[in-house]
Design an enzyme around this catalytic site. Structure first.
Site, PDB file in Angstrom:
ATOM      1  N   VAL A 157      51.813 -57.526  16.202  1.00  0.00           N
ATOM      2  CA  VAL A 157      52.839 -57.696  17.229  1.00  0.00           C
ATOM      3  C   VAL A 157      53.921 -58.684  16.794  1.00  0.00           C
ATOM      4  CG1 VAL A 157      51.424 -57.006  19.193  1.00  0.00           C
ATOM      5  CG2 VAL A 157      51.356 -59.385  18.416  1.00  0.00           C
ATOM      6  N   CYS A 158      53.982 -58.949  15.489  1.00  0.00           N
ATOM      7  CA  CYS A 158      55.028 -59.832  14.965  1.00  0.00           C
ATOM      8  C   CYS A 158      56.071 -58.988  14.239  1.00  0.00           C
ATOM      9  CB  CYS A 158      54.432 -60.855  13.998  1.00  0.00           C
ATOM     10  SG  CYS A 158      55.622 -62.099  13.482  1.00  0.00           S
ATOM     11  N   ILE A 159      57.339 -59.226  14.549  1.00  0.00           N
ATOM     12  CA  ILE A 159      58.413 -58.447  13.923  1.00  0.00           C
ATOM     13  C   ILE A 159      59.368 -59.355  13.149  1.00  0.00           C
ATOM     14  CG2 ILE A 159      58.311 -56.472  15.494  1.00  0.00           C
ATOM     15  CD1 ILE A 159      60.539 -57.746  17.138  1.00  0.00           C
ATOM     16  N   THR A 160      58.851 -60.512  12.710  1.00  0.00           N
ATOM     17  CA  THR A 160      59.666 -61.445  11.929  1.00  0.00           C
ATOM     18  C   THR A 160      60.277 -60.754  10.719  1.00  0.00           C
ATOM     19  OG1 THR A 160      58.351 -63.346  12.619  1.00  0.00           O
ATOM     20  CG2 THR A 160      59.614 -63.590  10.597  1.00  0.00           C
TER      21      THR A 160
END
Length: 325
Positions: free
Chosen positions: A173-176
């Site tokens: 759920v990380c879109i860095t």
């Protein structure tokens, strides 16, 4: 530098020396405590809360409490100590967090573990916070992160960190990596190997774990502890909201820098997904332990250390033979 991720790697078996996997010891010493397995649920609001932290500590699993209800942290530390359990909290790096550390010392509330939790941990303010904690609360075990380079590991260790957390944006759920162009997404296992070679203190692999076999791979490439979000989402004990869609039950799971956590659409580097309801977290932890015991048996040993010595091959995204997880 080799660039690869979990799905690119297969570990090569050694001769098995045990009759049953029940002979195999998966425990790990981390700081002042010994834990059943080298795994910790991510310190995210939809993964960990106070009741689950209590259960994990009582059952000899590591936990890190999230930092998104900062006013509750002193009472949480006190409550855990009253139960004769270890206290493990998270802090940020804003000015009031430095004051918070001072207040803990003043009140003699000393958590066994403090995790400095920001997305880009290789920064001067993190170094300042490490040094501040070590000066004011020298008995606390300080985990600092997140980082993705050997230089970062060396800098944080020099500042006094007792462990570093490796992983910038590899989580589900990380879109860095999409929003910024930076991170370890897509090559998290390679980054872990790179960082672990520079480390003289424990490393926590954080993010990108999709299967229980990835835990063994993390240990092979230098992790002492593995932080996992998505595999711990969706349980009865998970704090995420239970929702129903088309007759199926789900729990929500969102990133620590998502608008769902922040309450605003500023500097968003996380997203929200729905995870199928999985039942009890106890069953998941038991399965992780059993799978790790099997991994160690394939490594030809009886303890976690056997995993560090196995050979491996790079198979370039073919271990699932085209099947989707």
């Amino acid at each position: 530098m080799d660039v690869f991720d979990y799905e690119d790697v297969q570990l090569i078996p050694n001769k098995c020396i045990v009759k049953s996997r029940s002979e195999i010891d998966t425990t790990v010493r981390f700081g002042s405590e010994t834990f059943k397995i080298p795994v910790v649920p991510a310190n995210m609001q939809t993964i960990i809360d106070e009741p689950l932290a209590i259960w994990l500590a009582e059952n000899h699993y590591f936990y890190v409490m999230h930092r998104f209800q900062p006013e509750k942290r002193p009472a949480f530390i006190k409550m855990m100590h009253e139960r004769n359990l270890f206290a493990s909290i998270s802090v940020g790096v804003k000015d009031d967090e430095f004051d918070f550390i001072n207040q803990l010392a003043q009140d003699n509330l000393i958590p066994e573990y403090i995790t400095i939790d920001i997305a880009h941990g290789h920064s001067q303010v993190v170094i300042d916070m490490i040094q501040h904690i070590k000066k004011v609360l020298p008995k606390s075990f300080v985990i600092a992160g997140n980082v993705g380079t050997p230089e970062a590991v060396r800098d944080l260790e020099r500042a006094g960190a007792d462990a570093t957390k490796v992983g910038i944006g590899p989580g589900k759920v990380c879109i860095t990596k999409i929003k910024t162009g930076f991170g370890t997404g897509g090559w998290q296992l390679g980054a872990l190997r790179w960082c672990a070679k520079a480390a003289t203190k424990p490393i926590i692999a954080d993010g990108g774990i999709r299967t229980n076999g990835d835990i063994a791979k993390s240990i092979r490439f230098g992790a002492n502890m593995v932080m996992i979000g998505s595999l711990f989402a969706g349980h009865t004990e998970s704090p995420g909201e239970l929702v129903e869609e088309d007759g199926q039950q789900f729990k929500e799971y969102f990133g620590s820098a998502s608008e769902f956590q922040k309450g605003t659409h500023q500097n968003v580097e996380g997203k929200r997904i729905l995870v199928p309801y999985k039942g009890s977290i106890s069953d998941t932890l038991t399965e992780m332990r059993q799978d790790l015991q099997s991994s160690i048996s394939y490594a030809g040993g009886k303890r976690l250390s056997a995993l560090r010595k196995v050979d491996y091959v790079l198979v370039r995204h073919s271990i699932f033979n085209g099947d989707m997880l």
